[in-house]
Design a protein around this motif. Structure first.
Motif, PDB file in Angstrom:
ATOM      1  N   ASP A   1       0.858  -1.189   0.000  1.00 15.28           N
ATOM      2  CA  ASP A   1       0.000   0.000   0.000  1.00 15.28           C
ATOM      3  C   ASP A   1       0.890   1.234   0.000  1.00 15.28           C
TER       4      ASP A   1
ATOM      5  N   GLU B   1      -0.254   4.242   2.244  1.00 17.13           N
ATOM      6  CA  GLU B   1      -0.015   4.027   3.675  1.00 17.13           C
ATOM      7  C   GLU B   1       1.470   4.159   3.991  1.00 17.13           C
ATOM      8  N   THR B   2       2.308   3.660   3.099  1.00 17.87           N
ATOM      9  CA  THR B   2       3.749   3.719   3.311  1.00 17.87           C
ATOM     10  C   THR B   2       4.245   5.155   3.366  1.00 17.87           C
TER      11      THR B   2
END
Length: 251
Positions: A15, A18-19
């Motif tokens: 993702d 998200e990272t």
């Protein structure tokens, strides 16, 4: 103690949003920048001291960055000693070698870049037309995509559903209209397609044609350029033109 497995630099981040969002924490970003600037392996104690943070907080943030794929992990003896009494190896970190890309809407310029490079290398050794070799490279890529579509259909989905799942993963943002035509709302190669329309749209058409044919789905890729969508549409094949099907049978 054996070293931890090193991540494959070609492996994608699960993702990316998200990272990247994880770097919004000021301490986490500070530690990530510290590891990057060190240009090598960094231990927890050194990172904590350099950034004025407690060791426990430092370990938490470094491990989170590693979990997200932004850092690689190893175990090393930082004292330089070895043998009995040298102590346990310390956990150390360095910047991961794989890329993290976030693009909204989704873009994929690595794929056409790779196919174009393959075509030019082949043309330099064979003297063949680079455009034709690009189409061949695109067809090979399409066959690989077709295998993913066929696998999805084997898992219980229809051919059209499996195609939409695979194309969504590639950033095409497919949607299906009332007559079953699959429209691709996004072009992952947008900027290249704008500046080199014939070359890139032709490549994309070859890729998606080969994908549908190799997957064995009843969809035909048609080149239909549109300002706000991908240049290719996938039309349901008329029932009478479907191999191995009786009249009146639907996919």
């Amino acid at each position: 103690m054996p070293s931890a497995p090193t991540p494959d630099p070609t492996e994608s981040i699960a993702d990316p949003i998200e990272t990247v969002a994880a770097l919004g924490d000021p301490n986490r970003r500070k530690l990530y920048d510290h590891v990057v600037d060190a240009n090598g392996w960094v231990g927890r104690d050194a990172a904590a001291e350099a950034n004025g943070l407690r060791r426990g907080i430092t370990a938490h943030h470094l491990d989170k960055l590693a979990e997200l794929g932004l850092l690689e992990v190893d175990y090393q003896r930082l004292s330089g000693r070895s043998g009995p009494g040298a102590g346990r190896p310390a956990k150390v970190y360095r910047r991961a070698r794989r890329d993290v890309d976030v693009s909204l809407p989704p873009r994929d310029y690595a794929l056409p870049g790779r196919l174009l490079a393959d075509a030019l290398v082949a043309a330099s050794t064979t003297g063949e037309d680079p455009g034709r070799l690009l189409d061949e490279a695109a067809r090979r890529e399409g066959i690989a995509l077709g295998a993913a579509i066929a696998a999805g259909a084997d898992d219980g989905g229809s051919g059209a559903e499996a195609a939409m799942v695979a194309l969504e993963a590639r950033g095409f943002e497919p949607t299906q209209d009332q007559d079953g035509t699959i429209l691709l709302r996004n072009c992952p190669f947008h900027e290249l397609a704008r500046s080199h329309t014939s070359l890139i749209c032709g490549m994309n058409h070859c890729l998606l044609t080969a994908a549908m044919e190799s997957a064995g789905v009843t969809l035909d890729a048609s080149l239909e350029p549109h300002d706000d969508m991908c240049c290719v549409r996938l039309h349901r094949r008329p029932i009478g033109d479907r191999p191995g099907r009786q009249s009146g049978e639907e996919s």
